[in-house]
Scaffold this motif. Sequence first.
Motif, mmCIF file in Angstrom:
data_model
loop_
_atom_site.group_PDB
_atom_site.id
_atom_site.type_symbol
_atom_site.label_atom_id
_atom_site.label_comp_id
_atom_site.label_asym_id
_atom_site.label_seq_id
_atom_site.Cartn_x
_atom_site.Cartn_y
_atom_site.Cartn_z
ATOM 1 N N ASP A 110 0.952 -0.986 -0.031
ATOM 2 C CA ASP A 110 -0.111 -0.009 -0.065
ATOM 3 C C ASP A 110 0.927 1.042 -0.061
ATOM 4 O O ASP A 110 2.061 1.078 0.042
ATOM 5 N N TRP A 111 0.311 2.224 0.098
ATOM 6 C CA TRP A 111 1.218 3.561 0.007
ATOM 7 C C TRP A 111 1.940 3.990 1.210
ATOM 8 O O TRP A 111 3.232 4.338 0.961
ATOM 9 N N ALA A 112 1.688 3.554 2.180
ATOM 10 C CA ALA A 112 2.598 3.753 3.402
ATOM 11 C C ALA A 112 3.638 2.769 3.376
ATOM 12 O O ALA A 112 4.568 2.971 3.682
ATOM 13 N N SER A 113 3.497 1.437 2.657
ATOM 14 C CA SER A 113 4.509 0.690 2.613
ATOM 15 C C SER A 113 5.620 0.981 1.674
ATOM 16 O O SER A 113 6.667 1.046 2.077
ATOM 17 N N THR A 114 4.900 1.610 0.560
ATOM 18 C CA THR A 114 6.015 2.322 -0.464
ATOM 19 C C THR A 114 6.782 3.514 0.045
ATOM 20 O O THR A 114 8.195 3.657 -0.087
ATOM 21 N N ILE A 115 6.148 4.209 0.781
ATOM 22 C CA ILE A 115 6.671 5.483 1.559
ATOM 23 C C ILE A 115 7.886 5.011 2.398
ATOM 24 O O ILE A 115 8.869 5.417 2.390
ATOM 25 N N TYR A 152 16.526 15.685 -3.854
ATOM 26 C CA TYR A 152 14.988 15.778 -4.018
ATOM 27 C C TYR A 152 14.347 14.696 -3.590
ATOM 28 O O TYR A 152 13.299 14.756 -3.234
ATOM 29 N N HIS A 153 14.908 13.385 -3.689
ATOM 30 C CA HIS A 153 14.176 12.023 -3.387
ATOM 31 C C HIS A 153 14.093 12.250 -1.845
ATOM 32 O O HIS A 153 13.084 11.894 -1.173
ATOM 33 N N ARG A 154 15.102 12.461 -1.257
ATOM 34 C CA ARG A 154 14.958 12.548 0.427
ATOM 35 C C ARG A 154 14.321 13.444 0.820
ATOM 36 O O ARG A 154 13.253 13.061 1.686
ATOM 37 N N MET A 155 14.062 14.865 0.164
ATOM 38 C CA MET A 155 13.328 15.666 0.786
ATOM 39 C C MET A 155 11.751 15.188 0.446
ATOM 40 O O MET A 155 10.885 15.322 1.338
ATOM 41 N N HIS A 156 11.563 14.561 -0.637
ATOM 42 C CA HIS A 156 10.084 14.280 -0.909
ATOM 43 C C HIS A 156 9.752 13.073 0.236
ATOM 44 O O HIS A 156 8.542 13.028 0.695
ATOM 45 N N LEU A 157 10.719 12.153 0.509
ATOM 46 C CA LEU A 157 10.169 10.920 1.416
ATOM 47 C C LEU A 157 10.039 11.382 2.857
ATOM 48 O O LEU A 157 9.413 10.950 3.434
ATOM 49 N N VAL A 158 11.114 12.392 3.204
ATOM 50 C CA VAL A 158 10.928 12.865 4.578
ATOM 51 C C VAL A 158 9.725 13.603 4.922
ATOM 52 O O VAL A 158 9.057 13.576 5.931
ATOM 53 N N ALA A 159 9.170 14.353 3.850
ATOM 54 C CA ALA A 159 8.157 15.031 3.725
ATOM 55 C C ALA A 159 6.774 14.178 4.054
ATOM 56 O O ALA A 159 5.986 14.299 4.647
ATOM 57 N N TRP A 160 6.786 12.954 3.238
ATOM 58 C CA TRP A 160 5.850 12.068 3.313
ATOM 59 C C TRP A 160 5.588 11.264 4.701
ATOM 60 O O TRP A 160 4.688 10.942 5.063
ATOM 61 N N VAL A 161 7.035 10.955 5.156
ATOM 62 C CA VAL A 161 6.800 10.278 6.415
ATOM 63 C C VAL A 161 6.439 11.302 7.517
ATOM 64 O O VAL A 161 5.426 10.771 8.265
ATOM 65 N N GLY A 168 -3.322 11.496 10.972
ATOM 66 C CA GLY A 168 -4.500 10.779 11.618
ATOM 67 C C GLY A 168 -4.280 9.260 12.006
ATOM 68 O O GLY A 168 -2.875 8.876 11.409
ATOM 69 N N GLU A 169 -5.140 8.673 12.434
ATOM 70 C CA GLU A 169 -4.933 7.470 12.919
ATOM 71 C C GLU A 169 -4.485 6.334 12.318
ATOM 72 O O GLU A 169 -3.718 5.414 12.123
ATOM 73 N N GLU A 170 -5.313 6.052 10.984
ATOM 74 C CA GLU A 170 -4.939 5.175 9.895
ATOM 75 C C GLU A 170 -3.931 5.413 9.242
ATOM 76 O O GLU A 170 -3.085 4.211 9.151
ATOM 77 N N ALA A 171 -3.486 6.317 8.899
ATOM 78 C CA ALA A 171 -2.091 6.631 8.094
ATOM 79 C C ALA A 171 -0.740 6.459 9.194
ATOM 80 O O ALA A 171 -0.178 5.683 8.498
ATOM 81 N N ARG A 172 -1.206 6.768 10.290
ATOM 82 C CA ARG A 172 -0.045 6.402 11.353
ATOM 83 C C ARG A 172 0.179 5.023 11.668
ATOM 84 O O ARG A 172 1.151 4.333 11.667
ATOM 85 N N ARG A 173 -1.136 4.437 11.558
ATOM 86 C CA ARG A 173 -0.938 2.928 11.788
ATOM 87 C C ARG A 173 -0.419 2.185 10.752
ATOM 88 O O ARG A 173 0.186 1.005 11.068
ATOM 89 N N ARG A 174 -0.783 2.554 9.635
ATOM 90 C CA ARG A 174 -0.202 1.776 8.380
ATOM 91 C C ARG A 174 1.346 1.941 8.341
ATOM 92 O O ARG A 174 1.874 1.028 7.832
ATOM 93 N N LEU A 175 1.762 3.272 8.369
ATOM 94 C CA LEU A 175 2.980 3.411 8.467
ATOM 95 C C LEU A 175 4.028 2.895 9.411
ATOM 96 O O LEU A 175 4.978 2.182 9.208
#
Lengths: 268, 175
Positions: A110-115, A152-161, A168-175
């Motif tokens: 899922d998206w959290a797994s990719t991030i 640029y990759h680092r910046m983008h991934l740190v922002a997504w983390v 919110g609860e679901e995003a945090r749980r999946r990450l």
Amino acid sequence: MTSAAVPPPQRAANAPDPWLRDPLAELLLTMADDEFVSGFTDSEWTGIAPLLEEDVAISSISQDELGHARALYQLLAGVLDDGRDEDAIAFDREPEDYRHARLLDHPRGDWASTIARRFLYELADEARLASIGDGWPPLADLVGKLRREERYHRMHLVAWVNRLANGGEEARRRLTAALEELGPDAATVFTPLAGEGTLLEAGILTRSMADAESAWRADLTGILVPLGLPLPHAMPQSPAGRQGHSDAFRWLWGEFTAVRHSEDGATW
Amino acid sequence: MVMTMPARAMRPDRPTPQAVLAALDGVPDPEIPAVSIVELGMIGSIDVGADEIVVELLPTFVGCPALEVIRDAVTARVAELGRPVRVEVSFATPWSSDRISNAGREKLRASGFAPPAAVRPGRELPMLDAAVAPVACPYCGSLRTTLENVFGPTQCRSIRHCADCRQPFESFKPV
């Protein structure tokens, strides 16, 4: 990736000393396979990413990684000098002959797994690139350029983390779940190289993979701990970190070799 | 040596590096044809030797898919000067967006692309720091613009939005 007509730049002038050939080839292959496999895995998001903007971003990052892989395979083709070009090295191997880290064997998920996977990898790749010295100029020159793009990759991934951790609860749980699942494989990017001592002696590496891993852990700690997210556990390193690939990778291999295998010897 | 002299005498005069550069200024960027590869700073050294002309080509991005097209165009253009040409793709001098000339920046702007903010040593990712490096809208000149996506339709471009003329536009990625 095209054209056997492109000669690897300055092959003869920059041919490494014979005693460096195997260790250098091993380093180039692991770096190239990491970039190649991670680029192909995340290109699977093209067209179906959760946001249009992110569709563009993950596709662009994947394109960068495939381009980096190509440049590294070209250097490798020059070092091996066995008649194979970068396409042959990239596509004409059996799945078990790829040497990417087990971290990158995980499916897109899922998206959290990719991030989570890409975040762990981008920071590891950054620590590895920072470990390349000027012992072999063709690689040192390329790495200088790669690091400018990888920022640029680092910046983008740190922002997504940060976004998922505070989203919110679901995003945090999946990450959190994704970081825990990937944790045991996260440090496989730093699997020791057989020729590491030689590379250090030649100044091609300026620090060991173990030291690069320590730098990476310090970097991760500064980001994950303030967010209350789990750090990957320290695991004993072994060559298995880059061997024995997953079914998910075998499926991906079937996808990325399909065109190449559809018509042997075809050029375009 | 003596044997080759009559053949040499038949050749056009050896061009100067300046003449080679001037010829290359006629090679457009395939994705933004308004600017030339010289204006983008993609030409490193030019070595006019006795037997061949060697052109060092600096890719804007390592994975730029336009590179093959550009290399072929450079080869064809320099070959018109009547000598064998060799194009060497090189990272020895890493291409930076700071290499884009003032003329190139003006042509980018006229084509709807905001030129990149200066990178300069020591400053990382200037595009994200609007207070230090505001990016002007190429259509209305407003500095009230925001970064929508660092990543754009090609590796070297980002997407921004102008709050005044409400126009989305692309900007060159500082790198």
